[in-house]
Enzyme design. Structure first.
Site, short mmCIF file in Angstrom:
data_model
loop_
_atom_site.label_atom_id
_atom_site.label_comp_id
_atom_site.label_asym_id
_atom_site.label_seq_id
_atom_site.Cartn_x
_atom_site.Cartn_y
_atom_site.Cartn_z
N THR A 37 1.62 -1.28 -0.08
CA THR A 37 0.02 0.02 0.05
C THR A 37 0.61 0.97 -0.01
O THR A 37 2.29 0.95 0.41
CB THR A 37 -0.89 -0.07 1.42
OG1 THR A 37 0.19 -0.01 2.13
CG2 THR A 37 -2.09 -0.96 1.36
N GLY A 39 1.41 3.82 1.31
CA GLY A 39 1.74 4.74 3.12
C GLY A 39 2.88 3.78 3.24
O GLY A 39 4.20 3.85 3.63
N CYS A 40 2.67 2.25 3.74
CA CYS A 40 3.44 1.26 4.10
C CYS A 40 4.44 0.69 3.05
O CYS A 40 6.09 0.80 3.41
CB CYS A 40 2.92 -0.21 3.70
SG CYS A 40 1.35 -0.20 5.17
N ILE A 41 4.80 1.11 2.02
CA ILE A 41 5.90 1.40 0.81
C ILE A 41 7.01 1.88 1.30
O ILE A 41 7.91 1.94 1.38
CB ILE A 41 5.44 1.39 -0.66
CG1 ILE A 41 4.59 -0.18 -0.95
CG2 ILE A 41 6.79 1.38 -1.82
CD1 ILE A 41 3.76 0.31 -2.92
N ALA A 44 8.65 1.27 4.64
CA ALA A 44 9.62 0.25 4.06
C ALA A 44 10.66 1.19 3.56
O ALA A 44 11.97 0.92 3.71
CB ALA A 44 9.22 -0.73 3.43
#
Length: 98
Positions: A37, A39-41, A44
């Site tokens: 997703t 934001g998660c990309i 990370a």
């Protein structure tokens, strides 16, 4: 400082992992909602790009989500993440850290 759980969790290490196995190292655990997703990309990638600084501080990083290990392996490969991801399907890890 929070005491780490001693139970084993599935991870991208190719088997169960216990944070207690990394005694003597600093550990950063970050939680993210879902692989791949936006934001998660970004989150990370930020951790990935700071890995040399973490290494200089004797610190390892683990990302934790409710995704399957297979999904996490794909996410890790896609972004060339140099740290492991922990699959917390039953939310025990999340609950331990509140």
């Amino acid at each position: 400082m929070i005491k780490v759980p001693t139970i084993a969790f599935n991870s991208t290490i190719n088997g169960p992992v216990r944070l207690s196995d990394f005694h003597g190292k600093n550990i950063v655990v970050y939680f993210y909602p879902k692989d791949n997703t936006p934001g998660c990309i970004l989150e990370a990638i930020d951790f990935r790009d700071c890995m040399s600084a973490f290494s200089d501080l004797n610190t390892i990083v683990f990302g934790v989500s409710r995704d399957t290990t297979q999904s996490q392996m794909n996410f890790k490969q896609r972004l060339a993440l140099p740290f492991e991801l922990i699959s917390d399907r039953d939310e025990k890890f999340c609950q331990h850290f509140g």
